[in-house]
Scaffold this active site. Structure first.
Site, PDB file in Angstrom:
ATOM      1  N   THR A   1       0.832  -1.200   0.000  1.00 12.12           N
ATOM      2  CA  THR A   1       0.000   0.000   0.000  1.00 12.12           C
ATOM      3  C   THR A   1       0.867   1.250   0.000  1.00 12.12           C
ATOM      4  OG1 THR A   1      -1.728  -1.159   1.215  1.00 12.12           O
ATOM      5  CG2 THR A   1      -1.799   1.253   1.236  1.00 12.12           C
TER       6      THR A   1
ATOM      7  N   CYS B   1      32.194   1.292  16.146  1.00 10.84           N
ATOM      8  CA  CYS B   1      32.105   0.869  17.544  1.00 10.84           C
ATOM      9  C   CYS B   1      30.742   1.158  18.166  1.00 10.84           C
ATOM     10  CB  CYS B   1      33.194   1.550  18.371  1.00 10.84           C
ATOM     11  SG  CYS B   1      34.872   1.129  17.853  1.00 10.84           S
TER      12      CYS B   1
END
Length: 391
Positions: free
Chosen positions: A242, A330
């Site tokens: 949709t 990190c």
């Protein structure tokens, strides 16, 4: 440590805010709740807005509206192209995919899947110290008659811009299809896909001050494409689901504004980027500017600070009220340094000590001056701490 109440946002390559104009437009569009596939009046109104957005996005990159497929964003668009290659490989008898070492993770992971599941050979082109694809390696890859060559138009970390037109021309000369991830390029530099003559290109709304969760895939007329999301007839059967009418309309409006403001945006961000670059070089010794000195996005500045760790730099800037990105992953749970910075030859230490400043149309001179005043002492202190720790 001084704390700043006002935030300075210099992470525009990660995402941009909704511009006030797009936000106002988007909020009004939210009242258009009908399904764009419905045939009644309200549905037709949504469909009309979607088609208008298709024209607006096509205009930004100079293609025909019917060549634009709306998706959820750059990652889905890239996955759709690579998913298509799995079936196409059998039909065309070609089993080599050529890409680069500095692509976005969605391209690299899609490539890995083609190798692991379908047995295709993936060639990852190396780049030089500035992030430009090495021509000898590229020419060598073409001798293997690849099915697809995929090279990003501009890198999201270091901002280096590739010569897509020339790369595409050579790929076509050996019968390969050509794809470019233009997510970081569109709306920041002129992108003329008709001139570049690429077969596929990908874009994202939230990089140009539009909504998140919406993007586009350009497929040149006549080029093969297999839907990644199957189901209904939406997007001529190439992308089911949709329609998110308000987001698509908002994306189109953002694309229209980006097209109109492109020259102003380039000038504004380049001046401020150069001001930041020159100021850092003058105030902080022993730093390295990453990326190409000329062929680089006007808003992107990636800097390595030897003797200082990237996450520590980021956290100190955060305390000063400045949002940036680090040169390693990190923060996302990985201790691996940036694959882009490693590919340009930095090595783990420099890669871990790198910061990406990405500016936008709301960045001001006072923002840059604040950073140039407050940031150099941060690096000096971190380097002192690093020296003491090493002793």
């Amino acid at each position: 440590m001084e704390f700043m109440s006002k935030r300075i946002y210099l992470d525009y390559n990660a995402t941009t805010p909704l511009s006030p104009e797009v936000r106002d437009f988007y909020i009004k569009e939210l009242d258009r709740y009908a399904n764009g596939s419905s045939l009644h009046e309200d549905g037709r109104a949504v469909a009309k807005d979607i088609e208008k957005a298709r024209v607006q996005v096509a205009t930004l990159v100079n293609v025909r509206p019917e060549e634009i497929i709306f998706t959820s964003g750059g990652s889905e668009s890239n996955n759709t192209v690579f998913n298509t290659m799995a079936e196409l490989s059998k039909k065309r008898g070609r089993s080599v995919i050529v890409t680069t070492q500095i692509e976005h993770p969605c391209v690299l992971e899609s490539s890995k899947r083609l190798a692991a599941v379908f047995g295709l050979e993936i060639i990852y082109l190396p780049v030089d110290e500035y992030g430009i694809v090495k021509n000898d390696a590229f020419e060598e890859s073409l001798t293997k008659n690849p099915l697809l060559v995929s090279v990003m138009a501009a890198n999201n970390e270091i901002g280096t811009i590739q010569d897509i037109k020339s790369l595409c021309r050579r790929a076509h000369e050996v019968g390969a299809l050509f794809h470019t991830d233009a997510v970081q390029a569109a709306g920041k530099i002129p992108v003329d896909l008709t001139d570049w003559n690429v077969d596929y290109a990908t874009f994202s709304g939230h990089k140009i001050y539009g909504p998140k969760g919406v993007g586009a895939l350009f497929v040149k007329k006549g080029c093969p494409i297999e839907p990644l999301v199957r189901g209904g007839h939406q997007e001529h059967g190439y992308r089911a689901g949709t329609y998110n009418g308000p987001a698509i309309a908002g994306y189109g409006f953002a694309a229209e504004r980006a097209y109109a403001e492109l020259s102003e945006y380039e000038s504004h961000t380049r001046v401020l980027r150069n001001r930041l670059r020159d100021g850092l070089l003058q105030r902080i010794p022993n730093i390295r500017i990453n990326g190409h000195p000329q062929h680089v996005l006007p808003n992107t500045l990636d800097v390595s600070f030897p003797g200082a760790e990237g996450e520590a730099i980021l956290l100190h800037l955060d305390l000063l009220g400045v949002d940036v990105s680090t040169g390693s992953a990190c923060a996302s749970g990985s201790l691996e340094p940036s694959h882009v910075l490693m590919a340009i030859g930095l090595g783990p230490e420099l890669a871990h000590g790198s910061i990406r400043f990405s500016l936008g149309k709301y960045t001001t001179e006072s923002d840059i001056d604040y950073i140039l005043e407050k940031f150099p002492p941060v690096i000096e202190n971190l380097r002192k701490m690093s020296t003491v720790t090493a002793q």
